[in-house]
Design a protein around this motif. Structure first.
Motif, mmCIF file in Angstrom:
data_model
loop_
_atom_site.group_PDB
_atom_site.id
_atom_site.type_symbol
_atom_site.label_atom_id
_atom_site.label_comp_id
_atom_site.label_asym_id
_atom_site.label_seq_id
_atom_site.Cartn_x
_atom_site.Cartn_y
_atom_site.Cartn_z
ATOM 1 N N MET A 188 0.842 -1.191 0.000
ATOM 2 C CA MET A 188 0.000 0.000 0.000
ATOM 3 C C MET A 188 0.880 1.245 0.000
ATOM 4 S SD MET A 188 -1.253 0.386 4.004
ATOM 5 C CE MET A 188 -1.851 2.053 3.708
ATOM 6 N N GLU A 189 0.292 2.369 -0.408
ATOM 7 C CA GLU A 189 1.012 3.638 -0.362
ATOM 8 C C GLU A 189 0.846 4.238 1.030
ATOM 9 O OE1 GLU A 189 -0.170 6.262 -3.428
ATOM 10 O OE2 GLU A 189 0.321 4.886 -5.069
ATOM 11 N N TYR A 190 1.924 4.849 1.514
ATOM 12 C CA TYR A 190 1.912 5.415 2.858
ATOM 13 C C TYR A 190 1.780 6.933 2.733
ATOM 14 C CZ TYR A 190 3.659 0.774 3.800
ATOM 15 O OH TYR A 190 3.799 -0.593 3.867
ATOM 16 N N LEU A 191 0.499 7.380 2.661
ATOM 17 C CA LEU A 191 0.231 8.789 2.446
ATOM 18 C C LEU A 191 0.770 9.625 3.602
ATOM 19 C CD1 LEU A 191 -3.438 8.586 1.103
ATOM 20 C CD2 LEU A 191 -1.311 8.772 -0.217
ATOM 21 N N LYS A 194 7.208 8.294 16.250
ATOM 22 C CA LYS A 194 8.414 8.919 15.726
ATOM 23 C C LYS A 194 8.388 8.883 14.203
ATOM 24 C CE LYS A 194 10.447 9.484 19.780
ATOM 25 N NZ LYS A 194 10.797 10.810 20.346
ATOM 26 N N PHE A 195 8.852 9.964 13.597
ATOM 27 C CA PHE A 195 8.982 10.047 12.139
ATOM 28 C C PHE A 195 7.660 9.734 11.431
ATOM 29 C CE2 PHE A 195 13.078 8.622 13.941
ATOM 30 C CZ PHE A 195 13.823 9.775 13.671
ATOM 31 N N GLY A 196 6.560 10.171 12.073
ATOM 32 C CA GLY A 196 5.247 10.018 11.470
ATOM 33 C C GLY A 196 4.630 8.647 11.632
ATOM 34 N N TRP A 197 5.265 7.765 12.389
ATOM 35 C CA TRP A 197 4.774 6.392 12.558
ATOM 36 C C TRP A 197 4.553 6.075 14.040
ATOM 37 C CZ3 TRP A 197 3.511 2.657 9.001
ATOM 38 C CH2 TRP A 197 3.888 2.887 7.671
ATOM 39 N N ASP A 198 3.507 5.284 14.306
ATOM 40 C CA ASP A 198 3.412 4.601 15.597
ATOM 41 C C ASP A 198 4.427 3.460 15.564
ATOM 42 O OD1 ASP A 198 1.309 6.279 16.074
ATOM 43 O OD2 ASP A 198 -0.235 4.721 16.039
ATOM 44 N N ILE A 199 5.249 3.389 16.602
ATOM 45 C CA ILE A 199 6.318 2.396 16.628
ATOM 46 C C ILE A 199 6.233 1.574 17.907
ATOM 47 C CG2 ILE A 199 8.822 2.035 16.729
ATOM 48 C CD1 ILE A 199 9.154 4.528 15.003
ATOM 49 N N GLU A 200 6.244 0.249 17.740
ATOM 50 C CA GLU A 200 6.383 -0.687 18.861
ATOM 51 C C GLU A 200 7.806 -1.231 18.789
ATOM 52 O OE1 GLU A 200 4.317 -1.594 21.223
ATOM 53 O OE2 GLU A 200 2.273 -1.141 20.528
ATOM 54 N N GLU A 213 0.762 -6.558 4.490
ATOM 55 C CA GLU A 213 -0.601 -6.557 4.991
ATOM 56 C C GLU A 213 -0.937 -5.272 5.731
ATOM 57 O OE1 GLU A 213 -0.480 -9.942 7.516
ATOM 58 O OE2 GLU A 213 -0.544 -11.408 5.868
ATOM 59 N N ALA A 214 -0.176 -4.214 5.500
ATOM 60 C CA ALA A 214 -0.350 -2.984 6.254
ATOM 61 C C ALA A 214 -1.686 -2.314 5.932
ATOM 62 C CB ALA A 214 0.794 -2.025 5.962
ATOM 63 N N THR A 215 -2.254 -1.671 6.955
ATOM 64 C CA THR A 215 -3.457 -0.871 6.802
ATOM 65 C C THR A 215 -3.130 0.562 7.219
ATOM 66 O OG1 THR A 215 -4.259 -1.215 9.066
ATOM 67 C CG2 THR A 215 -4.809 -2.904 7.414
ATOM 68 N N GLU A 216 -4.139 1.423 7.181
ATOM 69 C CA GLU A 216 -3.910 2.817 7.556
ATOM 70 C C GLU A 216 -3.515 2.958 9.021
ATOM 71 O OE1 GLU A 216 -7.291 5.145 6.564
ATOM 72 O OE2 GLU A 216 -7.091 4.854 4.395
ATOM 73 N N THR A 217 -3.862 1.976 9.844
ATOM 74 C CA THR A 217 -3.555 2.067 11.273
ATOM 75 C C THR A 217 -2.360 1.212 11.687
ATOM 76 O OG1 THR A 217 -5.149 0.293 11.776
ATOM 77 C CG2 THR A 217 -5.965 2.563 11.842
ATOM 78 N N SER A 218 -1.679 0.627 10.715
ATOM 79 C CA SER A 218 -0.535 -0.234 11.046
ATOM 80 C C SER A 218 0.600 0.569 11.662
ATOM 81 C CB SER A 218 -0.037 -0.963 9.799
ATOM 82 O OG SER A 218 -0.972 -1.905 9.353
ATOM 83 N N ALA A 249 19.214 -5.169 14.403
ATOM 84 C CA ALA A 249 17.869 -4.598 14.398
ATOM 85 C C ALA A 249 17.079 -5.157 13.227
ATOM 86 C CB ALA A 249 17.927 -3.082 14.318
ATOM 87 N N LEU A 250 15.774 -5.328 13.471
ATOM 88 C CA LEU A 250 14.867 -5.872 12.457
ATOM 89 C C LEU A 250 13.613 -5.021 12.371
ATOM 90 C CD1 LEU A 250 14.853 -9.543 13.761
ATOM 91 C CD2 LEU A 250 15.791 -8.902 11.550
ATOM 92 N N LEU A 251 13.050 -4.951 11.181
ATOM 93 C CA LEU A 251 11.708 -4.409 10.993
ATOM 94 C C LEU A 251 10.788 -5.571 10.671
ATOM 95 C CD1 LEU A 251 9.646 -2.101 10.616
ATOM 96 C CD2 LEU A 251 10.379 -1.983 8.221
ATOM 97 N N ALA A 252 9.713 -5.740 11.463
ATOM 98 C CA ALA A 252 8.799 -6.863 11.279
ATOM 99 C C ALA A 252 7.367 -6.344 11.206
ATOM 100 C CB ALA A 252 8.963 -7.864 12.423
ATOM 101 N N GLY A 253 6.419 -7.264 11.279
ATOM 102 C CA GLY A 253 5.020 -6.879 11.326
ATOM 103 C C GLY A 253 4.355 -6.773 9.967
ATOM 104 N N SER A 254 3.205 -6.128 9.947
ATOM 105 C CA SER A 254 2.357 -6.104 8.751
ATOM 106 C C SER A 254 2.995 -5.389 7.574
ATOM 107 C CB SER A 254 1.012 -5.451 9.087
ATOM 108 O OG SER A 254 1.201 -4.142 9.592
ATOM 109 N N VAL A 255 3.833 -4.381 7.828
ATOM 110 C CA VAL A 255 4.443 -3.668 6.709
ATOM 111 C C VAL A 255 5.422 -4.562 5.955
ATOM 112 C CG1 VAL A 255 4.162 -1.389 7.761
ATOM 113 C CG2 VAL A 255 6.271 -2.670 8.173
ATOM 114 N N VAL A 256 6.000 -5.530 6.661
ATOM 115 C CA VAL A 256 6.922 -6.475 6.042
ATOM 116 C C VAL A 256 6.161 -7.554 5.280
ATOM 117 C CG1 VAL A 256 8.647 -8.261 6.537
ATOM 118 C CG2 VAL A 256 8.778 -6.045 7.687
ATOM 119 N N ARG A 257 5.029 -7.973 5.848
ATOM 120 C CA ARG A 257 4.225 -9.028 5.212
ATOM 121 C C ARG A 257 3.383 -8.525 4.056
ATOM 122 N NH1 ARG A 257 3.217 -9.989 10.684
ATOM 123 N NH2 ARG A 257 1.150 -9.070 10.447
#
Length: 239
Positions: free
Chosen positions: A1-4, A63-69, A37-42, A27-35
């Protein structure tokens, strides 16, 4: 998806790591953006490995416009989480490590990823006969409540309990990983997509029309190979 109006997730993750964990070893980036499957609330799920930390922790930030876990570990603490996730059959951290995109690596990530992949491939421990018996009883008890209830509000929550108990039973009796929330459906589909669709349809029919028959049939079909419903003669803690 596009990240507006957002940075690319990998770019944002790199900026976050460089600012907040510049001395980490991995360090790793995981979750829906990697799979994909990202949505507007990911959000971004970032796993950090830093040998200088005394203990692990988890933190939520924007941070940097993103919710980060962020899930922060030293080079041994993650092993305790792997073991705990294995025991509860919900491999949250191993899955993140396995699927994650490596953002930083000082010659540690191959070994950690191998540990995660080996754990995932081995699957959870097989349930004992006593555990299966106990779970049959709990499912039978919930099913009886479901069949007998005529109060809509109570029926809804009994159905929720049944969905969790039955999905766990199906997956664990086949030595498959389980999940919670959205991961229940994902785990069922990973096990058997046709069964998952039947499972979803049975509960959807009840939630939309109040018809319980498909759920009752589904539960009885699942229990039948293990001896069916269990009430008569069940005991717990009797000396």
């Amino acid at each position: 998806m596009e990240y507006l109006n957002k940075l690319n997730p990998i770019e944002a993750a790199h900026l976050f790591i460089n600012k907040h964990f510049p001395n980490c070893q991995g360090a790793l980036l995981a979750g829906s953006v990697v799979r994909g499957e990202a949505t507007e609330t990911s959000d971004l799920d970032i796993v950090i490995f830093d040998r200088n930390l005394l203990s692990s922790y988890r933190e939520s930030l924007i941070k940097f416009g993103w919710d980060i876990e962020v899930f922060v570990h030293n080079l041994t603490s993650y092993k305790d989480f792997f073991e705990s996730d294995n025991e509860r059959a919900r491999p949250s951290l191993p899955r993140m490590v396995s699927e994650g995109i490596v953002l930083k690596d000082e010659d540690i990530m191959n070994d950690i990823k191998k540990e995660a992949n080996d754990l995932l491939n081995n699957g959870p421990a097989k349930w004992s006969e006593e555990t299966i018996k106990l779970k049959r009883y709990f499912i039978t008890d919930a099913l009886n409540d479901f069949v007998g209830s005529s109060i809509r509000g109570e029926e809804l929550f009994i159905a929720n309990t049944l969905a969790e108990l039955v999905s766990e039973f199906v997956l664990r009796t086949h030595c498959k990983w389980i999940g919670s929330s959205k991961w229940i459906v994902r785990a069922l589909k990973h096990y058997d997509e046709d069964f998952a669709n039947s499972f979803i349809e049975a509960f959807d029919l009840f939630y939309t029309t109040g018809n319980k028959n498909r759920i009752i049939e589904l539960v009885n079909d699942i229990l039948r190979p293990f001896g069916g419903q269990l009430f008569e003669g069940f005991s717990l803690g009797k000396l």
